[in-house]
Design a protein around this motif. Structure first.
Motif, short mmCIF file in Angstrom:
data_model
loop_
_atom_site.label_atom_id
_atom_site.label_comp_id
_atom_site.label_asym_id
_atom_site.label_seq_id
_atom_site.Cartn_x
_atom_site.Cartn_y
_atom_site.Cartn_z
N ASN A 170 0.93 -1.28 -0.04
CA ASN A 170 -0.20 -0.05 -0.12
C ASN A 170 1.10 1.18 0.04
N ALA A 171 2.00 1.14 0.62
CA ALA A 171 2.93 2.47 0.72
C ALA A 171 3.81 2.23 -0.71
N MET A 172 4.01 1.15 -1.15
CA MET A 172 4.79 1.19 -2.23
C MET A 172 4.08 1.59 -3.70
N VAL A 173 2.81 1.49 -3.82
CA VAL A 173 2.12 1.71 -4.68
C VAL A 173 2.08 3.14 -5.07
N ARG A 174 1.90 3.78 -3.75
CA ARG A 174 1.82 5.46 -3.67
C ARG A 174 2.98 6.10 -4.42
N ALA A 175 4.17 5.39 -3.95
CA ALA A 175 5.67 5.89 -4.28
C ALA A 175 5.76 5.88 -5.73
N LEU A 176 5.56 4.33 -6.29
CA LEU A 176 5.65 4.31 -7.88
C LEU A 176 4.85 5.06 -8.42
N ALA A 177 3.53 5.16 -8.36
CA ALA A 177 2.79 5.90 -9.03
C ALA A 177 3.09 7.50 -9.37
N PHE A 178 3.55 8.12 -8.21
CA PHE A 178 3.91 9.26 -8.18
C PHE A 178 5.38 9.48 -9.08
N GLU A 179 6.15 8.41 -9.11
CA GLU A 179 7.32 8.32 -9.82
C GLU A 179 7.20 8.14 -11.28
N VAL A 180 6.37 7.33 -11.61
CA VAL A 180 6.28 6.85 -12.89
C VAL A 180 4.72 7.44 -13.75
N GLY A 181 4.24 8.58 -12.99
CA GLY A 181 3.26 8.86 -13.82
C GLY A 181 3.58 9.80 -14.94
N SER A 182 4.56 10.39 -15.08
CA SER A 182 4.93 11.17 -15.93
C SER A 182 5.07 10.55 -17.37
N PHE A 183 5.36 9.19 -17.33
CA PHE A 183 5.57 8.52 -18.40
C PHE A 183 3.93 7.59 -18.73
N GLY A 184 3.05 8.11 -17.95
CA GLY A 184 1.81 7.71 -18.56
C GLY A 184 1.54 6.19 -18.09
N ILE A 185 2.40 5.72 -16.97
CA ILE A 185 1.96 4.40 -16.44
C ILE A 185 1.30 4.76 -15.12
N ARG A 186 0.12 3.72 -14.91
CA ARG A 186 -0.46 3.84 -13.61
C ARG A 186 -0.30 2.72 -12.94
N VAL A 187 -0.40 2.84 -11.61
CA VAL A 187 -0.15 1.90 -10.32
C VAL A 187 -1.01 1.94 -9.30
N ASN A 188 -1.83 0.61 -9.20
CA ASN A 188 -2.71 0.61 -8.14
C ASN A 188 -2.67 -0.90 -7.59
N ASN A 189 -3.51 -0.83 -6.36
CA ASN A 189 -3.39 -2.09 -5.79
C ASN A 189 -4.95 -2.49 -5.73
N VAL A 190 -5.15 -3.93 -5.63
CA VAL A 190 -6.70 -4.42 -5.17
C VAL A 190 -6.49 -4.88 -4.05
N ALA A 191 -7.47 -5.01 -3.10
CA ALA A 191 -7.39 -5.46 -1.78
C ALA A 191 -8.47 -6.27 -1.78
N PRO A 192 -8.24 -7.64 -1.94
CA PRO A 192 -9.45 -8.45 -1.59
C PRO A 192 -9.70 -8.59 -0.04
N GLY A 193 -11.11 -8.86 0.24
CA GLY A 193 -11.50 -9.50 1.40
C GLY A 193 -11.49 -10.95 1.82
N VAL A 194 -12.19 -11.45 2.19
CA VAL A 194 -12.35 -12.93 2.59
C VAL A 194 -12.94 -13.40 0.97
N ILE A 195 -12.07 -14.32 0.41
CA ILE A 195 -12.58 -14.63 -0.95
C ILE A 195 -12.46 -16.29 -1.06
N ARG A 196 -13.20 -17.01 -1.79
CA ARG A 196 -13.17 -18.44 -1.96
C ARG A 196 -12.25 -18.64 -2.90
N THR A 197 -11.15 -19.20 -2.37
CA THR A 197 -10.10 -19.40 -3.08
C THR A 197 -9.39 -20.61 -2.67
N PRO A 198 -8.43 -21.23 -3.21
CA PRO A 198 -7.62 -22.37 -2.71
C PRO A 198 -6.87 -22.01 -1.29
#
Length: 258
Positions: A170-198
């Motif tokens: 969560n901290a890293m994504v903010r730093a990366l987004a600010f760093e590479v935004g001028s290149f038109g690159i977007r960086v985000n996280n998705v944060a799942p809750g309790v999901i039916r997975t293995p």
């Protein structure tokens, strides 16, 4: 569950790690249904081949590239081989991760901690670095999504390694987004809750019911609930969204974990 699509990724190349099961598998299938050529990565080849076959049965394009994301050189090869075989990278879903040891800190070893951080945080950093290098080199205005977790903000006992590995994202994504935004690159996280997975297969029916009752929507999540958000974040519809961690948990974390 089949997601309705409209070809938003036609002629695009997408890399998905942890693509052999759960959320990664659901995302890979949806990206392919949207027209993307998908590079499927993970530690175990057999499940990846099954996903590739499923994509090809539907007329899509996919390749399988087994890789350990905690290995710096393996990550570099993964991104390079994806581009060699499919073309310049347009989007990446850095979903691979591990729970690791789920027990009190006094029972954990430093090696336990290092293993979880090495995959969930360092491994994603390695992936993001390689992907950003590739996107800058090709001039792609790409999108990178990482899998965080609701426990980054609301951990329970036994998660002293897993929770910080996700909070770091969560901290890293903010730093990366600010760093590479001028290149038109977007960086985000998705944060799942309790999901039916293995990863949650070991839960009892009674616990499933209790967890579902705790959420606002009164159900647990399915992999497609998270993959739909992931795919959307990589589309032009989300073109002004970057540096964010999007919670996809059905309102599970609203009242807290108690």
């Amino acid at each position: 569950m089949t997601i309705q699509t409209n070809g938003r990724f036609t002629d695009k190349v997408v890399l998905v790690t942890g693509a052999g099961s759960g959320i990664g598998k659901a995302a890979a299938l949806q990206f392919a249904r949207e027209g993307a050529a998908v590079s499927l990565a993970g530690r175990r080849e057999a499940p990846l081949q099954e996903v590739r076959s499923a994509i090809e049965r539907e007329g899509g394009t996919a390749i399988v590239l087994p890789a350990d994301i905690s290995d710096e050189h393996a990550v570099e090869r993964l991104v390079a081989e994806t581009e060699r075989r499919l073309g310049p990278l347009d989007a990446a879903f850095n979903n691979a991760g591990i729970m690791g040891a789920y027990k009190p800190i006094i029972e954990l070893t430093a090696a336990d901690f290092d293993t979880v951080i090495g995959t969930n945080l360092r491994g994603v950093w390695l992936l993001a670095r390689a992907e950003i290098k590739a996107m800058i080199a090709s001039g792609r205005r790409g999108s990178i999504i990482n899998t965080s977790s609701f426990v980054a903000e609301a951990a329970t006992a036994g998660m002293s390694a897993y929770a910080p590995s996700k909070a770091g994202l969560n901290a890293m994504v903010r730093a990366l987004a600010f760093e590479v935004g001028s290149f038109g690159i977007r960086v985000n996280n998705v944060a799942p809750g309790v999901i039916r997975t293995p990863m949650s297969d070991g839960l009892s029916a009674e616990l499933y019911q209790a967890l579902a009752a705790h959420s606002a929507l009164k159900r647990l999540g399915e992999p497609e609930d998270v993959s739909a958000v992931t795919v959307w974040l990589c589309t032009d519809e989300a073109r002004f969204v970057t540096g964010q961690t999007i919670l996809s948990d059905g309102g599970f974390a609203i009242p807290g974990l108690r």
